[in-house]
Write a protein that holds these residues in place. Structure first.
Motif, mmCIF file in Angstrom:
data_model
loop_
_atom_site.group_PDB
_atom_site.id
_atom_site.type_symbol
_atom_site.label_atom_id
_atom_site.label_comp_id
_atom_site.label_asym_id
_atom_site.label_seq_id
_atom_site.Cartn_x
_atom_site.Cartn_y
_atom_site.Cartn_z
ATOM 1 N N ASP A 127 -14.009 -6.814 0.711
ATOM 2 C CA ASP A 127 -14.513 -5.853 -0.282
ATOM 3 C C ASP A 127 -13.396 -5.427 -1.228
ATOM 4 O O ASP A 127 -13.602 -5.317 -2.446
ATOM 5 C CB ASP A 127 -15.105 -4.628 0.420
ATOM 6 C CG ASP A 127 -16.425 -4.947 1.117
ATOM 7 O OD1 ASP A 127 -17.029 -5.997 0.782
ATOM 8 O OD2 ASP A 127 -16.827 -4.162 2.003
ATOM 9 N N ARG A 128 -12.199 -5.185 -0.648
ATOM 10 C CA ARG A 128 -11.059 -4.756 -1.480
ATOM 11 C C ARG A 128 -10.626 -5.883 -2.424
ATOM 12 O O ARG A 128 -10.380 -5.644 -3.607
ATOM 13 C CB ARG A 128 -9.883 -4.348 -0.579
ATOM 14 C CG ARG A 128 -8.618 -3.955 -1.332
ATOM 15 C CD ARG A 128 -8.855 -2.802 -2.273
ATOM 16 N NE ARG A 128 -7.657 -2.480 -3.043
ATOM 17 C CZ ARG A 128 -7.647 -1.748 -4.151
ATOM 18 N NH1 ARG A 128 -8.787 -1.252 -4.633
ATOM 19 N NH2 ARG A 128 -6.517 -1.491 -4.776
ATOM 20 N N LYS A 134 -7.109 -12.885 9.887
ATOM 21 C CA LYS A 134 -8.086 -12.051 10.590
ATOM 22 C C LYS A 134 -9.321 -12.885 10.987
ATOM 23 O O LYS A 134 -9.903 -12.690 12.063
ATOM 24 C CB LYS A 134 -8.523 -10.874 9.710
ATOM 25 C CG LYS A 134 -7.382 -9.944 9.294
ATOM 26 C CD LYS A 134 -6.767 -9.225 10.490
ATOM 27 C CE LYS A 134 -5.704 -8.218 10.018
ATOM 28 N NZ LYS A 134 -5.060 -7.535 11.171
ATOM 29 N N SER A 165 -15.047 -15.777 1.835
ATOM 30 C CA SER A 165 -16.342 -15.070 1.828
ATOM 31 C C SER A 165 -17.418 -15.959 2.440
ATOM 32 O O SER A 165 -18.290 -15.478 3.192
ATOM 33 C CB SER A 165 -16.727 -14.679 0.395
ATOM 34 O OG SER A 165 -15.801 -13.748 -0.129
ATOM 35 N N TYR A 182 -16.809 -16.088 6.209
ATOM 36 C CA TYR A 182 -17.174 -14.802 6.821
ATOM 37 C C TYR A 182 -18.697 -14.691 6.958
ATOM 38 O O TYR A 182 -19.230 -14.343 8.030
ATOM 39 C CB TYR A 182 -16.617 -13.648 5.990
ATOM 40 C CG TYR A 182 -17.157 -12.293 6.393
ATOM 41 C CD1 TYR A 182 -16.696 -11.645 7.535
ATOM 42 C CD2 TYR A 182 -18.158 -11.671 5.623
ATOM 43 C CE1 TYR A 182 -17.207 -10.408 7.907
ATOM 44 C CE2 TYR A 182 -18.664 -10.437 5.984
ATOM 45 C CZ TYR A 182 -18.181 -9.808 7.131
ATOM 46 O OH TYR A 182 -18.694 -8.585 7.511
ATOM 47 N N THR A 199 -13.611 -9.876 12.586
ATOM 48 C CA THR A 199 -14.538 -9.844 11.441
ATOM 49 C C THR A 199 -14.752 -8.452 10.878
ATOM 50 O O THR A 199 -15.040 -8.302 9.684
ATOM 51 C CB THR A 199 -15.904 -10.441 11.863
ATOM 52 O OG1 THR A 199 -16.365 -9.756 13.043
ATOM 53 C CG2 THR A 199 -15.779 -11.926 12.161
ATOM 54 N N ASN A 200 -14.628 -7.440 11.735
ATOM 55 C CA ASN A 200 -14.805 -6.070 11.238
ATOM 56 C C ASN A 200 -13.728 -5.723 10.201
ATOM 57 O O ASN A 200 -14.015 -5.083 9.182
ATOM 58 C CB ASN A 200 -14.772 -5.075 12.390
ATOM 59 C CG ASN A 200 -15.984 -5.216 13.297
ATOM 60 O OD1 ASN A 200 -17.049 -5.644 12.849
ATOM 61 N ND2 ASN A 200 -15.841 -4.829 14.570
ATOM 62 N N GLU A 201 -12.506 -6.143 10.479
ATOM 63 C CA GLU A 201 -11.405 -5.890 9.522
ATOM 64 C C GLU A 201 -11.575 -6.753 8.284
ATOM 65 O O GLU A 201 -11.229 -6.342 7.168
ATOM 66 C CB GLU A 201 -10.062 -6.189 10.192
ATOM 67 C CG GLU A 201 -9.690 -5.233 11.316
ATOM 68 C CD GLU A 201 -8.316 -5.534 11.903
ATOM 69 O OE1 GLU A 201 -7.400 -5.829 11.101
ATOM 70 O OE2 GLU A 201 -8.166 -5.480 13.123
ATOM 71 N N SER A 229 -14.295 -7.653 6.742
ATOM 72 C CA SER A 229 -15.281 -7.110 5.811
ATOM 73 C C SER A 229 -14.649 -6.178 4.788
ATOM 74 O O SER A 229 -14.861 -6.318 3.575
ATOM 75 C CB SER A 229 -16.374 -6.379 6.595
ATOM 76 O OG SER A 229 -17.325 -5.815 5.706
ATOM 77 N N SER A 230 -13.856 -5.232 5.258
ATOM 78 C CA SER A 230 -13.235 -4.267 4.329
ATOM 79 C C SER A 230 -12.192 -4.945 3.441
ATOM 80 O O SER A 230 -12.039 -4.586 2.257
ATOM 81 C CB SER A 230 -12.593 -3.126 5.121
ATOM 82 O OG SER A 230 -11.599 -3.622 5.997
ATOM 83 N N LEU A 231 -11.502 -5.927 4.003
ATOM 84 C CA LEU A 231 -10.484 -6.648 3.215
ATOM 85 C C LEU A 231 -11.135 -7.484 2.117
ATOM 86 O O LEU A 231 -10.626 -7.545 0.988
ATOM 87 C CB LEU A 231 -9.637 -7.545 4.141
ATOM 88 C CG LEU A 231 -8.775 -6.823 5.180
ATOM 89 C CD1 LEU A 231 -8.075 -7.826 6.096
ATOM 90 C CD2 LEU A 231 -7.739 -5.927 4.499
ATOM 91 N N LYS A 237 0.809 -1.219 0.000
ATOM 92 C CA LYS A 237 0.000 0.000 0.000
ATOM 93 C C LYS A 237 0.843 1.272 0.000
ATOM 94 O O LYS A 237 0.436 2.296 -0.540
ATOM 95 C CB LYS A 237 -0.927 0.026 1.224
ATOM 96 C CG LYS A 237 -1.889 -1.155 1.306
ATOM 97 C CD LYS A 237 -2.901 -1.194 0.182
ATOM 98 C CE LYS A 237 -3.975 -0.144 0.394
ATOM 99 N NZ LYS A 237 -5.024 -0.194 -0.663
#
Length: 546
Positions: free
Chosen positions: A295-296, A281, A322, A325, A287-289, A291-293, A256
């Protein structure tokens, strides 16, 4: 400079630092001119090798419009002609590799030829090929074996290459590649400690490397993130989740911050990093982290997949994560949908892997078959050579035996000729002596007749006249000499006339010497009439036979 100094200067020269084509061309041309002027063939060979290495540079032109394959062919010819075996083998190896990459030789021929070449290099000693990048030679061959699925044999050569790798800017590429394959080998053996050890060596090397060129920096950043992700993945396999998270976060952060997020390569690298970071993770319950990972990762997939820039099976892990999760979130329908997608892709992957294994096995079979075919041809050539040599040896031995036998026969012939000559001389001398003795006996007889007329005959003289000139012992010697001079004569007469008496045989021998009747009588010690009677009997026998 001496030849050895010039040779060493060329190999130590940092050609890789010359980024400008003009400067590179000028430098090589000047060095080549000096080597040719001094007829320094060893240095010329070294320059041909570096010309081959830099020939891929955009804008670099090889003299006389030759290709880099032509350079290697010239190098091999000159090295063979001048007796530089190391340079000849190095040129042969790189030429075979280049022809294979250019699809100018079959894969079977490539593997067999490289194997044959490497066996020769090994017999000389890998150490002696340092000047011609022995690490590259070993790695290229190992990679070929790896592609065949022969990982254990590939490891043998990778392990040897490990002795020669150098953690330098110039040697960094092969340092990284060799350790990367060693890491993958131990991972395939489920030896995670050794696999992590090699991954950490790669990471430490690139963390301490400070390249100047932009392309080198990009390569350095890539391996720093890639090795971090590898270590994280291996730690997960060992159940060391928290430690794995540290390396995964480090690798992902590096992507990044250091790599452009707009390039295809950076997106592919980020996606691979996410496929390691997300399961960590998940296992840690973050699980909150996740979700964004997710999506990316999905966004990258949707961007690259339609363009064919993402491997067909890469989404498999994304579907699995997925599903996991959504199952944790209670979204069972969505989880089931991802599970079906994952299962379909996994079945396809298994089929692909099975086909790949079959393909590798088939390729190895073809290579072994080709090798056996070449071996059979070589054995046949060797047999023909042995047979040809055997025929030559037999012919030479035959000629030697003929010559020796000829010399022996010649010697024997000369010896017989000498013996015959000696026997002839002796027989001639003895015959002459007999004639003289016969003449003397005749003179004595006449003298005795005169004395008898006068009434004074000598009894001693009479005994002397009637004595035998040729005694039994003398006759034996005479017969021996006669048979040497006239071999087979006596035997032929006896076979022709079996009832010949000894007296008749003697008569035939004496007649052969052209002696008169009186000479014969004197030699044998008989009366002349006895000779006539014996001759008469002999003629009757001869006439009866005819």
């Amino acid at each position: 400079m001496t030849e050895s100094e010039r040779y060493r200067f060329v190999h130590d020269y940092p050609f890789w630092k010359l980024v400008e084509v003009k400067q590179l061309t000028t430098t090589l041309d000047k060095m080549r001119e000096i080597a040719e002027t001094n007829k320094d063939y060893h240095t010329q060979l070294a320059l041909q090798y570096y010309t081959f290495l830099v020939a891929a540079n955009v804008g670099f032109k090889i003299p006389n419009g030759k290709s880099f394959n032509d350079v290697l062919i010239d190098m091999q010819k000159l090295a063979t002609q001048k007796g530089y075996e190391i340079e000849a083998l190095a040129a042969s190896f790189y030429l075979t590799n280049s022809l294979y990459l250019g699809k100018k030789i079959a894969v079977e021929q490539y593997y067999v030829d490289e194997q044959h070449c490497l066996e020769k290099i090994q017999s000389i000693g890998f150490e002696k090929f340092r000047d011609y990048n022995v690490v590259a030679i070993l790695f290229d061959f190992s990679k070929g074996l790896w592609d065949l699925g022969d990982l254990d044999k590939a490891y043998q050569y990778l392990h040897i290459a490990e002795r020669f790798v150098e953690p330098t800017t110039e040697g960094g590429f092969y340092y990284t590649q060799v350790y990367s394959y060693l890491q993958a080998y131990w991972k395939s053996k489920n030896d995670y400690n050794k696999s992590i050890m090699y991954a950490k060596k790669i990471l430490n090397f690139h963390q301490n490397l400070h390249p100047d060129l932009p392309e080198h920096k990009h390569w350095n950043y890539f391996w720093r993130h890639f090795s971090s992700i590898d270590i994280a993945s291996l730690l997960i396999d060992q159940g060391k989740i928290e430690e794995g998270e540290f390396y995964a976060n480090s690798g992902y952060k590096l992507i990044k911050t250091q790599l452009s997020t707009d390039t295809t390569v950076s997106k592919q690298a980020e996606y691979d990093a996410l496929m390691v970071l997300i399961p960590i993770k998940l296992k840690l319950g973050k699980t909150n982290e996740v979700s964004s990972l997710l999506d990316r990762a999905t966004a990258i997939k949707n961007n690259l997949e339609p363009k064919g820039l993402l491997d067909y099976f890469k989404p498999l892990r994304l579907y699995k994560y997925s599903a996991e999760y959504n199952e944790k979130k209670g979204n069972n329908v969505t989880a089931l949908r991802y599970m079906h997608l994952a299962q379909a892709l996994e079945d396809s992957l298994d089929s692909r892997n099975d086909l790949q294994k079959v393909s590798q096995m088939q390729l190895r079979y073809e290579v072994e078959k080709y090798a056996e075919h070449l071996k059979m041809i070589e054995n046949e050539k060797q047999l023909q050579k042995y047979l040809r040599n055997a025929v030559i040896v037999i012919l030479l031995l035959s000629l030697v035996l003929v010559y020796v036998n000829h010399q022996r026969l010649q010697q024997k012939h000369h010896q017989k000729e000498k013996e015959l000559e000696t026997a002839q001389n002796e027989l001639q001398f003895q015959t002459h002596h007999f004639r003289k003795m016969s003449e003397l006996a005749e003179n004595l007889r006449r003298e005795n007749e005169k004395l008898s007329t006068n009434g004074t005959q000598s009894e001693y003289l009479q005994q002397l006249i009637t004595s035998t000139i040729l005694t039994e012992e003398g006759w034996t010697n005479f017969k021996r000499m006669f048979e040497k001079v006239y071999p087979g004569y006596i035997q032929a007469q006896k076979e022709k006339y079996p009832d010949l008496t000894n007296a008749e045989t003697r008569l035939l021998m004496l007649e052969k010497l052209d002696l008169s009747a009186q000479e014969m009588a004197d030699m044998i010690g008989v009366n002349k009439n006895t000779i006539h009677q014996t001759r008469l009997r002999l003629r009757r026998k001869i006439s009866d036979r005819t």
